[in-house]
Design an enzyme around this catalytic site. Sequence first.
Site, PDB file in Angstrom:
ATOM      1  N   SER A  49       4.354  -2.680  -4.044  1.00  0.00           N
ATOM      2  CA  SER A  49       3.523  -3.832  -4.396  1.00  0.00           C
ATOM      3  C   SER A  49       2.036  -3.509  -4.491  1.00  0.00           C
ATOM      4  O   SER A  49       1.284  -4.279  -5.068  1.00  0.00           O
ATOM      5  CB  SER A  49       3.727  -4.962  -3.388  1.00  0.00           C
ATOM      6  OG  SER A  49       3.233  -4.599  -2.124  1.00  0.00           O
ATOM      7  N   HIS A  90      -1.712  -5.729   1.551  1.00  0.00           N
ATOM      8  CA  HIS A  90      -2.147  -6.355   0.303  1.00  0.00           C
ATOM      9  C   HIS A  90      -3.660  -6.521   0.295  1.00  0.00           C
ATOM     10  O   HIS A  90      -4.320  -6.390   1.321  1.00  0.00           O
ATOM     11  CB  HIS A  90      -1.464  -7.711   0.104  1.00  0.00           C
ATOM     12  CG  HIS A  90      -0.055  -7.583  -0.403  1.00  0.00           C
ATOM     13  ND1 HIS A  90       0.782  -8.648  -0.527  1.00  0.00           N
ATOM     14  CD2 HIS A  90       0.661  -6.513  -0.821  1.00  0.00           C
ATOM     15  CE1 HIS A  90       1.955  -8.252  -0.992  1.00  0.00           C
ATOM     16  NE2 HIS A  90       1.903  -6.948  -1.171  1.00  0.00           N
ATOM     17  N   ASP A 115       0.346 -14.218  -2.454  1.00  0.00           N
ATOM     18  CA  ASP A 115       1.294 -14.096  -1.339  1.00  0.00           C
ATOM     19  C   ASP A 115       1.694 -15.409  -0.677  1.00  0.00           C
ATOM     20  O   ASP A 115       2.329 -15.379   0.374  1.00  0.00           O
ATOM     21  CB  ASP A 115       0.699 -13.184  -0.257  1.00  0.00           C
ATOM     22  CG  ASP A 115       0.613 -11.743  -0.696  1.00  0.00           C
ATOM     23  OD1 ASP A 115       1.196 -11.402  -1.735  1.00  0.00           O
ATOM     24  OD2 ASP A 115      -0.046 -10.963   0.012  1.00  0.00           O
TER      25      ASP A 115
END
Length: 172
Positions: A49, A90, A115
């Site tokens: 990701s 992230h 998210d």
Amino acid sequence: MLSSLGNPRQAATQLLNFALILSTAFMMWKGLSVATDSPSPIVVVLSGSMEPAFQRGDLLFLWNRNIVQETDVGEIVVYNVKGKDIPIVHRIVRKFGAGPKAKLLTKGDNNAADDTELYAKDQDYLERKDIIGSVVAYIPFVGYVTIMLSEHPWMKTAMLGIMGLMVVLQRE
């Protein structure tokens, strides 16, 4: 080869050496946790990701000492979601407000959406307290060892068995 096990004193010494190695590794981990103010100062990227910034298997080093300092948009952070035990790596893409109560929105660089679906139920944003640490350094692909050990449990058992045998059968 097994004759070294016949001497109880030598067997006890080897067992203590093995315990010393394990306790030293544990103390180093705890020392690093205290120094970085992070419960998990080193994490492995488990998914794609965050590509191209980080690949699956990269080993990340975290720093959480700046807990009073503002967290900025663009900063790559590792956070835990309430009720889940897997750290997520992230980037902060939006920030609402300022200070420790600022609301943060994160997104993986390789993901199409933010998210919000990953957050806990009734949680729309992250707060600074949810962040385990900010990424300060990384080593590419080193974390693949831990990924392989978690995906193939028999490898973990075999590796621990071999290490234990090496310590016990080692001659000085």
